[in-house]
Design an enzyme around this catalytic site. Structure first.
Site, PDB file in Angstrom:
ATOM      1  N   LYS A 188     -10.166 -18.247   0.198  1.00  0.00           N
ATOM      2  CA  LYS A 188     -10.765 -17.058   0.837  1.00  0.00           C
ATOM      3  C   LYS A 188     -10.950 -15.986  -0.225  1.00  0.00           C
ATOM      4  O   LYS A 188     -10.005 -15.473  -0.794  1.00  0.00           O
ATOM      5  CB  LYS A 188      -9.840 -16.561   1.954  1.00  0.00           C
ATOM      6  CG  LYS A 188     -10.538 -15.941   3.139  1.00  0.00           C
ATOM      7  CD  LYS A 188     -11.096 -14.542   2.974  1.00  0.00           C
ATOM      8  CE  LYS A 188     -10.082 -13.446   2.851  1.00  0.00           C
ATOM      9  NZ  LYS A 188     -10.726 -12.217   2.294  1.00  0.00           N
ATOM     10  N   GLY A 241      -2.382 -10.139  -3.768  1.00  0.00           N
ATOM     11  CA  GLY A 241      -2.928  -8.902  -3.214  1.00  0.00           C
ATOM     12  C   GLY A 241      -1.829  -7.866  -3.116  1.00  0.00           C
ATOM     13  O   GLY A 241      -0.823  -7.946  -3.830  1.00  0.00           O
ATOM     14  N   SER A 242      -2.017  -6.921  -2.211  1.00  0.00           N
ATOM     15  CA  SER A 242      -1.053  -5.820  -2.120  1.00  0.00           C
ATOM     16  C   SER A 242       0.254  -6.289  -1.481  1.00  0.00           C
ATOM     17  O   SER A 242       0.286  -7.274  -0.732  1.00  0.00           O
ATOM     18  CB  SER A 242      -1.662  -4.688  -1.301  1.00  0.00           C
ATOM     19  OG  SER A 242      -1.904  -5.143   0.018  1.00  0.00           O
ATOM     20  N   THR A 243       1.314  -5.544  -1.757  1.00  0.00           N
ATOM     21  CA  THR A 243       2.615  -5.882  -1.185  1.00  0.00           C
ATOM     22  C   THR A 243       2.585  -5.766   0.337  1.00  0.00           C
ATOM     23  O   THR A 243       3.135  -6.617   1.040  1.00  0.00           O
ATOM     24  CB  THR A 243       3.704  -4.988  -1.803  1.00  0.00           C
ATOM     25  OG1 THR A 243       3.834  -5.374  -3.179  1.00  0.00           O
ATOM     26  CG2 THR A 243       5.044  -5.155  -1.124  1.00  0.00           C
ATOM     27  N   GLY A 246       0.894  -8.765   1.647  1.00  0.00           N
ATOM     28  CA  GLY A 246       1.763  -9.912   1.364  1.00  0.00           C
ATOM     29  C   GLY A 246       2.852 -10.057   2.411  1.00  0.00           C
ATOM     30  O   GLY A 246       3.183 -11.173   2.842  1.00  0.00           O
ATOM     31  N   GLU A 263       1.865 -13.206  -4.847  1.00  0.00           N
ATOM     32  CA  GLU A 263       1.850 -12.384  -6.058  1.00  0.00           C
ATOM     33  C   GLU A 263       1.310 -11.039  -5.611  1.00  0.00           C
ATOM     34  O   GLU A 263       0.158 -10.931  -5.214  1.00  0.00           O
ATOM     35  CB  GLU A 263       0.970 -13.049  -7.123  1.00  0.00           C
ATOM     36  CG  GLU A 263       1.298 -12.542  -8.526  1.00  0.00           C
ATOM     37  CD  GLU A 263       0.404 -11.412  -8.931  1.00  0.00           C
ATOM     38  OE1 GLU A 263       0.860 -10.248  -8.846  1.00  0.00           O
ATOM     39  OE2 GLU A 263      -0.741 -11.670  -9.305  1.00  0.00           O
ATOM     40  N   CYS A 297      -2.345  -5.703 -11.308  1.00  0.00           N
ATOM     41  CA  CYS A 297      -1.036  -5.640 -10.637  1.00  0.00           C
ATOM     42  C   CYS A 297       0.080  -5.425 -11.648  1.00  0.00           C
ATOM     43  O   CYS A 297       1.088  -4.813 -11.330  1.00  0.00           O
ATOM     44  CB  CYS A 297      -0.804  -6.890  -9.811  1.00  0.00           C
ATOM     45  SG  CYS A 297      -1.108  -8.384 -10.725  1.00  0.00           S
ATOM     46  N   GLU A 397       2.027   2.175  -6.243  1.00  0.00           N
ATOM     47  CA  GLU A 397       1.003   1.557  -7.084  1.00  0.00           C
ATOM     48  C   GLU A 397      -0.329   2.270  -6.850  1.00  0.00           C
ATOM     49  O   GLU A 397      -0.844   2.273  -5.734  1.00  0.00           O
ATOM     50  CB  GLU A 397       0.889   0.074  -6.709  1.00  0.00           C
ATOM     51  CG  GLU A 397      -0.042  -0.690  -7.604  1.00  0.00           C
ATOM     52  CD  GLU A 397      -0.040  -2.183  -7.292  1.00  0.00           C
ATOM     53  OE1 GLU A 397      -0.019  -2.554  -6.099  1.00  0.00           O
ATOM     54  OE2 GLU A 397      -0.071  -2.978  -8.239  1.00  0.00           O
TER      55      GLU A 397
HETATM   56  P1  ADP Z   1      -6.777  -4.533  -0.990  1.00  0.00           P
HETATM   57  O1  ADP Z   1      -6.188  -3.563  -0.022  1.00  0.00           O
HETATM   58  O2  ADP Z   1      -6.768  -4.030  -2.367  1.00  0.00           O
HETATM   59  O3  ADP Z   1      -8.110  -5.104  -0.617  1.00  0.00           O
HETATM   60  P2  ADP Z   1      -5.300  -6.738   0.079  1.00  0.00           P
HETATM   61  O4  ADP Z   1      -3.952  -7.189  -0.295  1.00  0.00           O
HETATM   62  O5  ADP Z   1      -5.453  -6.173   1.444  1.00  0.00           O
HETATM   63  O6  ADP Z   1      -5.745  -5.739  -1.045  1.00  0.00           O
HETATM   64  O7  ADP Z   1      -6.339  -7.934  -0.105  1.00  0.00           O
HETATM   65  C1  ADP Z   1      -6.139  -9.073  -0.899  1.00  0.00           C
HETATM   66  C2  ADP Z   1      -6.727 -10.261  -0.191  1.00  0.00           C
HETATM   67  O8  ADP Z   1      -6.041 -10.442   1.042  1.00  0.00           O
HETATM   68  C3  ADP Z   1      -8.204 -10.133   0.167  1.00  0.00           C
HETATM   69  O9  ADP Z   1      -8.826 -11.402   0.064  1.00  0.00           O
HETATM   70  C4  ADP Z   1      -8.149  -9.692   1.626  1.00  0.00           C
HETATM   71  O10 ADP Z   1      -9.307 -10.025   2.356  1.00  0.00           O
HETATM   72  C5  ADP Z   1      -6.960 -10.492   2.115  1.00  0.00           C
HETATM   73  N1  ADP Z   1      -6.314  -9.929   3.317  1.00  0.00           N
HETATM   74  C6  ADP Z   1      -6.267  -8.637   3.717  1.00  0.00           C
HETATM   75  N2  ADP Z   1      -5.598  -8.523   4.876  1.00  0.00           N
HETATM   76  C7  ADP Z   1      -5.204  -9.766   5.235  1.00  0.00           C
HETATM   77  C8  ADP Z   1      -4.461 -10.307   6.332  1.00  0.00           C
HETATM   78  N3  ADP Z   1      -4.014  -9.538   7.306  1.00  0.00           N
HETATM   79  N4  ADP Z   1      -4.253 -11.645   6.369  1.00  0.00           N
HETATM   80  C9  ADP Z   1      -4.698 -12.434   5.362  1.00  0.00           C
HETATM   81  N5  ADP Z   1      -5.403 -11.984   4.320  1.00  0.00           N
HETATM   82  C10 ADP Z   1      -5.648 -10.669   4.236  1.00  0.00           C
END
Ligand code: ADP
Length: 495
Positions: A188, A241-243, A246, A263, A297, A397
């Protein structure tokens, strides 16, 4: 399912717009799309199909079928490796186009995409292609009455979710070990930057991967991402992605007890001791926070400097920013810093700058928007001083070109400040004293420590965090473990 695009550097290519399922590009089930925006000009690039939960079901079904299909399952490691080498060669052939797409969609300098990001994809694919026939089990001596051995098996269907800061690299870090071990994948993409990996999808088909082995979806996190994490036929989730996200992923994955690798975020410290080579420290400290527009990150966003050299370091650091951090069009070869990836990120970074001001920090440099010719999500590289440990800019962050420079008095205090965070991703230490370097490296709570450098990660070396920076490791030999199960076989030899 494709349109012709032309970039400011004159390069033209056919851009796929569909979801890549079973080696075909298809529209989303309800026709929904997401428009990719060029962060430099704020103009639309194109609209790309965005997966619904139905589309996620289709992609997972394709991956599940491919996992059992002899065309993939019966391949030897050597044959899987050969497909990966072929893909790496195709990425190398299309390097200029991929770097162009990345500069257009993400805003990173073209030269960086070409010299760093595309080669990273090639290196990672080749590295794990090489491992594909060298990752096997053990025989275990348990005495004459029994023979025991282990087999390393692929886990199954891997859902992989990547962020927008390194669209190509993050995909390669995830695809490399997963394919090496014989898994199938639903990847994805981040909805902000889907274009480069959709182009790679064409190359995946051309390389000869059987249909369904690698499926690639653009889509929203809360819709497609969440559907992938919750899907009962997905055996593993790897997320970067973000904590905050995560943690949501971890919660959702619990319902079906999925194997997970995470991560996530960081607030990495960079420590400068009085005996450090100041020029070296300044050069790496600048790179560690200002490269990739600060959207890293592992960015070393907290610089802790011994009080005896604080003023000298600060002056050199500001001079380095003025000299190196050239803002501008990503296609201009002099550009070091492009725009932040989206308006949302740009506004987020500016709001952190505002909070720093309100909490009483001093802006020693930058601290404002820096549009180029009146356009784009550019933020001036920003240096905060007079920062106190309780301030948001020291704790959270920012994910932008913003750094806090703080003084310390003793090694003990430096380590205490370095570890005073919920994160534990990277850390950097500048000293010429070997003993101190190793002592401090041991005391710092982080998954990675750089001594006399910062953020020069390497595909052959494990990458990942402790504390709330993640679970598990990517890259290096350690990156294989999250992608295989160890099956134990016991053979009774007794009469
Ligand atoms: P940012 O806020 O910087 O976009 P995210 O951690 O939200 O960082 O996004 C990283 C990835 O996780 C992206 O591919 C995003 O579409 C996906 N993502 C965001 N929210 C969800 C969720 N609830 N479940 C699964 N994947 C998600």
């Amino acid at each position: 399912m494709e349109i012709e695009l032309t970039a400011p550097n004159g390069r033209r290519w056919m851009q796929p717009l569909g979801l890549f399922i079973n080696n075909e590009f298809v529209a989303s089930s309800n026709g929904q799309t997401i428009t990719s925006v060029n962060p430099t000009t704020e103009e639309d690039i194109c609209s790309v199909y965005a997966a619904t939960t139905d589309d996620v079901d289709k992609a997972v079904a394709a991956a599940k079928k491919a996992f059992r299909d002899p065309s993939w399952r019966q391949l030897s490691g050597t044959e899987r490796g050969a497909l990966m080498y072929k893909l790496a060669d195709l990425v190398a052939e299309h390097a200029e186009t991929l770097a162009t797409i990345e500069a257009l969609d993400n805003g990173k300098p073209y030269s960086v995409a070409l010299k760093e990001n595309v080669p990273e994809v090639i290196n990672v694919l080749r590295y794990y292609a090489g491992y594909a026939d060298k990752n096997f089990g053990q025989t275990i001596d348990v005495g004459p009455a029994k023979f025991a051995y282990t087999i390393k098996e692929p886990i199954g269907v891997c859902g992989q979710i990547i962020p927008w800061n390194y669209p190509l690299d993050m995909a390669a870090w995830k695809l490399g070990p997963a394919l090496c071990c014989g898994n199938t994948v639903v990847l994805k993409l981040a909805e902000q930057t889907p274009l480069s990996m959709l182009y790679v999808a064409k190359l995946i088909k051309q390389a000869g991967f059987p249909p369904g082995v690698i499926n690639i979806l653009n889509g929203y996190g809360r819709e497609a991402g969440a559907a992938l994490v919750q899907h009962p036929d997905v055996d593993k989730i790897a997320f970067t992605g973000s904590t905050a996200t995560g943690k949501e992923v971890m919660k959702m994955a619990a319902a079906t007890m999925k194997n997970i690798t995470l991560e996530t975020g960081g607030k990495s410290p960079l420590l400068v001791f009085p005996d450090a080579d100041l020029e070296l420290a300044t050069t790496w400290a600048h790179w560690g926070i200002m490269s990739n527009q600060g959207q890293i990150c592992t960015a070393t966003s907290r610089i802790l400097v011994h009080e005896s050299i604080y003023d000298a370091f600060l002056e050199r650091f500001k001079a380095k920013v003025r000299e190196v951090s050239v803002l501008g069009d990503p296609f201009d070869e002099n550009t070091f810093q492009g725009p932040q990836v989206t308006r949302a990120q740009y506004e987020r970074v500016l709001s952190y700058i505002e909070s720093g001001k309100q909490e009483g920090a001093t802006i020693a440099l930058g601290g404002e928007p820096a549009p180029q010719k009146g356009k784009g999500f550019f933020v001036a590289p920003t240096v905060f001083t007079n920062v106190k440990p309780h301030m948001k800019i020291f704790r959270e962050e920012i994910f932008g070109p913003c750094v806090a420079i703080v003084a310390f008095q003793t090694e003990e205090e430096a380590i205490q400040m370095a570890n005073d965070t919920t994160y534990g991703l990277g850390a950097a230490v500048f000293t010429k004293d070997l003993v101190r370097a190793h002592r401090v490296a041991k005391e710092i709570e982080a998954g990675m420590v750089w001594i006399n450098s910062s953020n020069d990660s390497d595909f052959r070396v494990p990458f990942g965090g402790v504390k709330q920076s993640g679970i598990g490791r990517e890259l290096g030999e350690a990156g294989l473990a999250p992608y295989c199960n160890i099956k134990a076989v016991h053979i009774n030899m007794a009469a």
